[in-house]
Design an enzyme around this catalytic site. Structure first.
Site, PDB file in Angstrom:
ATOM      1  N   ALA A 100      -8.698   5.413  -4.693  1.00 29.58           N
ATOM      2  CA  ALA A 100      -9.529   4.695  -5.651  1.00 29.58           C
ATOM      3  C   ALA A 100      -9.787   3.319  -5.050  1.00 29.58           C
ATOM      4  O   ALA A 100      -8.850   2.564  -4.791  1.00 29.58           O
ATOM      5  CB  ALA A 100      -8.819   4.573  -6.999  1.00 29.58           C
ATOM      6  N   SER A 101     -11.035   3.004  -4.819  1.00 33.87           N
ATOM      7  CA  SER A 101     -11.383   1.787  -4.088  1.00 33.87           C
ATOM      8  C   SER A 101     -11.038   0.526  -4.881  1.00 33.87           C
ATOM      9  O   SER A 101     -10.875   0.562  -6.112  1.00 33.87           O
ATOM     10  CB  SER A 101     -12.875   1.774  -3.757  1.00 33.87           C
ATOM     11  OG  SER A 101     -13.216   2.851  -2.928  1.00 33.87           O
ATOM     12  N   GLN A 102     -10.945  -0.569  -4.175  1.00 31.05           N
ATOM     13  CA  GLN A 102     -10.723  -1.883  -4.780  1.00 31.05           C
ATOM     14  C   GLN A 102     -11.857  -2.186  -5.766  1.00 31.05           C
ATOM     15  O   GLN A 102     -13.028  -2.095  -5.428  1.00 31.05           O
ATOM     16  CB  GLN A 102     -10.674  -2.933  -3.679  1.00 31.05           C
ATOM     17  CG  GLN A 102     -10.427  -4.340  -4.161  1.00 31.05           C
ATOM     18  CD  GLN A 102     -10.409  -5.326  -2.998  1.00 31.05           C
ATOM     19  OE1 GLN A 102     -10.609  -4.953  -1.840  1.00 31.05           O
ATOM     20  NE2 GLN A 102     -10.169  -6.587  -3.302  1.00 31.05           N
TER      21      GLN A 102
END
Length: 396
Positions: A100-102
């Site tokens: 899950a990206s920043q």
């Protein structure tokens, strides 16, 4: 993309990365409402591995064991690994394979994508389902297609989207193929790094539509986000807008290099034809600086090369270069001396190529990622500096 009146509205209930994007006007208040109702935490599994910014290490956090810590990391502005080594369960492993990206990076990509209500959108790399869900809430579930390579990850994303009251089409497959059944798209977003923009994306985007994707060279996993506008002639062109790092496309994973194929360990001397030289370049000039534009530029100008580092028993840092075209290699030894000792062999003189590329970068004003752009079509892809007519490096 935004209105001054909307962006001036108060922003509450959002993590700082998302809130700042709305306050700055990069995202409008409509996005603020979506982000507040669809936080990343709604799309995360119970066991996560957030990256601790203080140590750079991914730490395991189990919601069942420590729900307070889990929620704190879920809301933090850090990337979170959700899968290791292509396995649907277990971890940690050797290689992070889904994440899950920043959040700050996600909202920056959404700002570049400029998806509006009613737009048809393809989201390549659905992952947890968060970005696909955000886009579905923005443009309408019927207008969004998400593609996920991993079947187990895709199944979990569908379940989370359904629980959130969203019903975009999520298909299992290779994102590079796009999804022609719903084309043409107004927007295509990719959430994994590619080394060439898939021609299918250009073909499936309407003229004037946008493609936003992380793009990297084969030399380094630190890449840059590109924002392309599709033209009537079947090409797409646009600038790189910021440095980023994403997991690579699974079908594009390179075959690991075996050092023994280049320099057998059972040989006591350098192979015939080995050159010995010195270099004033240091790791800080090249790969040591996070998201270095210099090293990224070297990757543009020195294609088909793999880089690795190791440390000798006496603490000397060793930089390795291997060509994927042939059995060319280079080794640089960085100790306390101002000049590194360099050995290189094979048809290519790889360190010489690196020095030439670095010198080119310095002579052209040390350009940043945002000074470069990309033009891509069905047959060739070209990187340019400051103007599409100023092509640099080889065709891709």
């Amino acid at each position: 993309m935004t209105s001054t009146a909307d962006s001036a509205l108060p922003v509450t209930g959002l993590p700082e990365g998302e809130a700042e994007a709305v306050r700055s006007g990069r995202l409008d208040i409509g996005w603020a409402r979506i982000l507040s109702t669809l936080p990343r935490s709604r799309f995360l599994p119970d066991v996560i591995w957030p990256k601790d910014p203080a140590t750079g290490v991914n730490i395991p956090v189990d919601k069942a064991v420590d729900p307070v810590s889990w929620r704190g990391w879920a809301d933090a502005d850090v990337p979170i690994v959700t899968q290791w080594d292509d396995r649907s369960t277990g971890g940690p492993g050797d290689t992070a394979t889904s994440s899950a990206s920043q959040p700050a990076l996600v909202v920056n990509m959404l700002a570049e994508l400029d998806a509006r209500p009613g737009h048809r959108v393809l989201d390549a790399g659905t992952g947890t389902g968060w970005t696909t869900g955000l886009l579905a809430a923005r443009t309408g579930s019927a207008n969004v297609v998400g593609i996920e390579y991993d079947a187990a990850v895709a199944d979990a994303a569908r379940a989370r989207l359904h629980a959130a009251g969203l019903d975009p089409l999520v298909v299992t497959g290779d994102g590079a193929a796009g999804w022609p059944a719903r084309a043409p798209y107004d927007r295509i977003q990719c959430t994994y790094a590619v080394r060439r923009i898939p021609p299918a994306w250009v073909e499936q985007t309407r003229p004037g539509g946008l493609i936003v994707a992380p793009w990297e060279t084969g030399l380094t996993h630190h890449g840059a986000l590109v924002r392309l506008t599709v033209d009537e002639d079947g090409t797409a062109s646009g600038p790189f807008v910021r440095s980023v790092q994403f997991m690579g496309s699974r079908p594009e994973r390179p075959t690991p290099v075996d050092r023994e194929d280049y320099l057998p360990s059972d040989v006591d001397s350098w192979p015939d034809g080995t050159d010995q030289t010195t270099s004033t370049l240091r790791p800080a000039d090249l790969w040591d600086t996070p998201y270095s534009a210099a090293w990224w530029t070297v990757g543009l100008l020195v294609p088909d090369v793999v880089h690795a580092t190791s440390t000798a028993d006496d603490g000397t840092l060793i930089g390795w270069l291997f060509s994927r075209r042939c059995r060319s290699w280079s080794i640089a030894y960085f100790d306390d001396d101002p000049e590194a000792e360099v050995y290189q062999g094979g048809p290519r003189r790889l360190w010489d190529e690196v020095e030439t590329a670095h010198r080119w970068w310095a002579e052209h004003g040390r350009p940043g990622h945002e000074d470069f752009g990309l033009t891509t079509g069905t047959e060739t892809e070209r990187v340019w500096l400051r103007d599409p007519a100023n092509i640099i490096g080889p065709d891709r």
